[in-house]
Each structure stands twice: as C-alpha cells, then as structure tokens.
Design an enzyme around this catalytic site. Structure first.
Site, PDB file in Angstrom:
ATOM      1  N   GLU A  92       3.910  -2.987  -1.528  1.00 44.95           N
ATOM      2  CA  GLU A  92       4.807  -2.136  -2.320  1.00 44.95           C
ATOM      3  C   GLU A  92       6.248  -2.651  -2.238  1.00 44.95           C
ATOM      4  OE1 GLU A  92       3.540   1.581  -0.631  1.00 44.95           O
ATOM      5  OE2 GLU A  92       1.613   1.328  -1.628  1.00 44.95           O
TER       6      GLU A  92
ATOM      7  N   ASN B 249       0.365   4.043   7.780  1.00 44.72           N
ATOM      8  CA  ASN B 249       1.581   3.759   7.012  1.00 44.72           C
ATOM      9  C   ASN B 249       1.848   4.993   6.160  1.00 44.72           C
ATOM     10  OD1 ASN B 249       3.628   2.804   5.381  1.00 44.72           O
ATOM     11  ND2 ASN B 249       2.279   1.550   4.098  1.00 44.72           N
ATOM     12  N   TRP B 250       2.831   5.747   6.576  1.00 44.29           N
ATOM     13  CA  TRP B 250       3.089   7.023   5.874  1.00 44.29           C
ATOM     14  C   TRP B 250       3.800   6.840   4.546  1.00 44.29           C
ATOM     15  CZ3 TRP B 250       4.907  11.182  10.013  1.00 44.29           C
ATOM     16  CH2 TRP B 250       3.785  11.579  10.758  1.00 44.29           C
ATOM     17  N   LYS B 251       4.334   5.667   4.286  1.00 45.59           N
ATOM     18  CA  LYS B 251       5.079   5.405   3.048  1.00 45.59           C
ATOM     19  C   LYS B 251       6.228   6.434   2.908  1.00 45.59           C
ATOM     20  CE  LYS B 251       0.776   3.659   1.182  1.00 45.59           C
ATOM     21  NZ  LYS B 251       0.179   2.942   0.094  1.00 45.59           N
TER      22      LYS B 251
ATOM     23  N   GLU C 106      -4.295  -7.034   3.181  1.00 42.59           N
ATOM     24  CA  GLU C 106      -4.325  -5.896   2.272  1.00 42.59           C
ATOM     25  C   GLU C 106      -4.466  -6.372   0.828  1.00 42.59           C
ATOM     26  OE1 GLU C 106      -2.693  -2.199   4.157  1.00 42.59           O
ATOM     27  OE2 GLU C 106      -0.972  -3.154   3.247  1.00 42.59           O
TER      28      GLU C 106
ATOM     29  N   GLY D  58      -3.033   3.927   4.665  1.00 44.70           N
ATOM     30  CA  GLY D  58      -2.022   4.700   3.955  1.00 44.70           C
ATOM     31  C   GLY D  58      -2.442   6.150   3.822  1.00 44.70           C
ATOM     32  N   GLY D  59      -3.053   6.479   2.685  1.00 45.35           N
ATOM     33  CA  GLY D  59      -3.393   7.864   2.356  1.00 45.35           C
ATOM     34  C   GLY D  59      -4.085   8.629   3.479  1.00 45.35           C
TER      35      GLY D  59
ATOM     36  N   GLY E 107      -4.195   2.189  -2.234  1.00 43.98           N
ATOM     37  CA  GLY E 107      -3.913   3.437  -2.930  1.00 43.98           C
ATOM     38  C   GLY E 107      -4.742   3.637  -4.187  1.00 43.98           C
TER      39      GLY E 107
ATOM     40  N   HIS F 161       4.898  -5.418   3.147  1.00 46.92           N
ATOM     41  CA  HIS F 161       3.937  -4.542   2.465  1.00 46.92           C
ATOM     42  C   HIS F 161       3.963  -4.830   0.961  1.00 46.92           C
ATOM     43  CE1 HIS F 161       1.921  -0.993   0.924  1.00 46.92           C
ATOM     44  NE2 HIS F 161       1.356  -0.919   2.119  1.00 46.92           N
TER      45      HIS F 161
ATOM     46  N   SER G  86      -7.375   1.446   1.102  1.00 46.30           N
ATOM     47  CA  SER G  86      -8.290   2.588   0.950  1.00 46.30           C
ATOM     48  C   SER G  86      -9.301   2.697   2.078  1.00 46.30           C
ATOM     49  CB  SER G  86      -8.985   2.539  -0.422  1.00 46.30           C
ATOM     50  OG  SER G  86      -8.020   2.585  -1.459  1.00 46.30           O
TER      51      SER G  86
HETATM   52  C1  PEP Z   1      -1.233   0.840   2.834  1.00 43.23           C
HETATM   53  O1  PEP Z   1      -0.304   1.526   2.446  1.00 43.23           O
HETATM   54  O2  PEP Z   1      -1.028  -0.150   3.538  1.00 43.23           O
HETATM   55  C2  PEP Z   1      -2.587   1.214   2.438  1.00 43.23           C
HETATM   56  C3  PEP Z   1      -3.585   0.467   2.824  1.00 43.23           C
HETATM   57  O3  PEP Z   1      -2.723   2.354   1.677  1.00 43.23           O
HETATM   58  P1  PEP Z   1      -4.097   3.123   1.320  1.00 43.23           P
HETATM   59  O4  PEP Z   1      -4.872   3.234   2.613  1.00 43.23           O
HETATM   60  O5  PEP Z   1      -3.685   4.420   0.785  1.00 43.23           O
HETATM   61  O6  PEP Z   1      -4.845   2.253   0.339  1.00 43.23           O
END
Ligand code: PEP
Length: 251
Positions: free
Chosen positions: A97, A9-11, A167, A234-235, A173, A95, A213
C-alpha cells in the site's frame, strides 16, 4: 531454527482507546503461546498506548513505516529514533500500500530498512508480485529482484534483524489467498535469493512470512508449509478471536 512470527498490520484502523482495549483482551488469550513471536504493527499514535498495554505480555509492538532521515524537513514522517523512543520494537517497510499509494520504490524501501536497522529496530520487509506479473509467469524474477534491491547494503549481521513478508499484491485485502503451494514456492524463491546473497546458513535462519488474506480458516494450511515461517495479517488482525486463532495455528 528460524522463528515463526505472526504479525498484525492494523493499517489505518484503531484509536488509542481501542488499542488499549484490544491488547487487554488479546493478552490472556495468547498467554503462553511462545512457539511463535506475536507482533502488532499499529498506527503511530497507537504505539505508546500499545507498548504500555503490552508490557509484561508476549505481545510485541511495531510501526507500519519509518523515514530514512534521523530528523529534518520531512513533514508528516517519523524517524527510527522517534519510534525507538516510544518503545517500538518492529517496523514494516515496503508494504504494497505504501508502494502503490505513496510512491515508494525499492530505493526508498531500502533506505528506510537501513535506517531502521541502524537504529536497532527489527524490520518486516514486504515484497510481492502484482496480478499481471503472476499471470505473465514472472513472479520469481520479480521477488528475486525486489529481495536484492531492498536488501542492498544490508550486511549479514543486520540481516538477523530482518523478516521478509512475501505478500502477493493481488491477495492483500481482496479475500483471494495464494494457495499454500504458491506461498511455499515463492517463499522458497526468496530463500534461494537470500542464499545467493548471504549464504545457505543465513537462508535457513531467516523468517519468511506469507501475507495476503491469511485468516483463521486458512492459516493452519499455509503455516504448515516448510518455507512459510509465519504470517503478516491485515484484516484478520483487527479481530481478537481471529488473530488468536492464527497464533494458535502457529503454535
Ligand atoms: C497486509 O496488510 O499486509 C495484509 C496481508 O492484509 P490482509 O490480510 O487484509 O490481506
């Protein structure tokens, strides 16, 4: 047996040029790693370039959200039909966010999921507990409720195109990861809710990812758990080597 799916997930990151460069670098690194499905969910403007760059590879392209109407006066939104027209295969809905910053509720998440499925997209449905819910010991109730509300009106045939991403909001994040045991247990609770709604066979077949994460250091242990069928990342999905390491762990 159910598929393992590793999805990035590049956000709100990456330009079209950076997208092309990233996929050109990633494709040879993950070539032949076919024991999991590899998906990159990217910003709307990057979808076209991503689809072009991923053609002929084992990388699939998704969007990060979708609106529930086919067209109309919804400034700033994108419909499922528009996503399909540019070659999108997957879409994230719900999501945290989106729920946290853009006022999305289980009702709108459900509408978005249904619209995406009706258009033929595969849905990555995100749900999870916030820190206060985990501390209050009500995680199981929260994810059971979200599972039921977010899937309302989605039939067993459509469920085959749904992936659920558990999640925990406190892990996204933040660098905090659920322990493999917590991830396994809560993915198991979601699987049990699916069994109640759709039967044991559907519950055994559905892919349930963990997200929060996940990285190159912890992926192998998280993915070794019986109820964890992949990751939403994500990251670590913004770095080719880290993302490849997670795909490798899934293989
Ligand atoms: C996400 O954006 O769904 C996510 C899990 O982010 P991260 O891996 O950065 O925690």
């Amino acid at each position: 047996m159910r598929r393992t799916v590793i999805a990035g997930n590049w956000k709100m990151n990456m330009t079209p040029d950076a997208t092309r460069a990233f996929i050109t670098e990633l494709a040879p690194m993950v070539e032949g790693m076919n024991k999991c499905d590899i998906v990159l969910c990217v910003p709307y403007v990057d979808i076209g370039p991503a689809v072009d760059a991923a053609r002929g590879t084992n990388i699939h392209i998704g969007a990060e959200n979708v609106h529930f109407a086919k067209s109309g006066a919804y400034t700033g939104e994108i419909s499922a039909q528009m996503l399909c027209a540019v070659g999108t295969e997957y879409v994230i809905v719900g999501h945290s966010e989106r729920r946290q910053y853009f006022g999305e509720t289980d009702t709108t998440v459900n509408l978005r999921a249904k619209a995406a499925l009706d258009a033929g997209l595969k849905v990555i449905l995100c749900l999870g507990d916030v820190k206060e819910e985990r501390l209050a010991g009500i995680t199981d109730e929260v994810v059971r409720m979200q599972t039921k509300l977010d899937l309302a009106g989605i039939d067993a045939e459509q469920l085959k195109s749904v992936i659920i991403a558990y999640e925990p909001v406190w892990a996204i994040g933040t660098g905090l990861t659920a322990t493999p045991e917590q991830a396994d247990e809560t993915c198991g609770v979601i699987r049990h809710a699916i069994a109640e709604l759709y039967g044991e066979e559907a519950a055994e077949e559905i892919t349930i990812q963990y997200g929060g994460s996940m990285n190159d250091q912890n992926a192998e242990e998280l993915l070794s758990k019986v109820n964890v069928d992949g990751g939403l990342i994500g990251g670590a999905s913004l770095k080719c080597d880290k993302f490849t390491a997670i795909v490798t762990a899934a293989n």
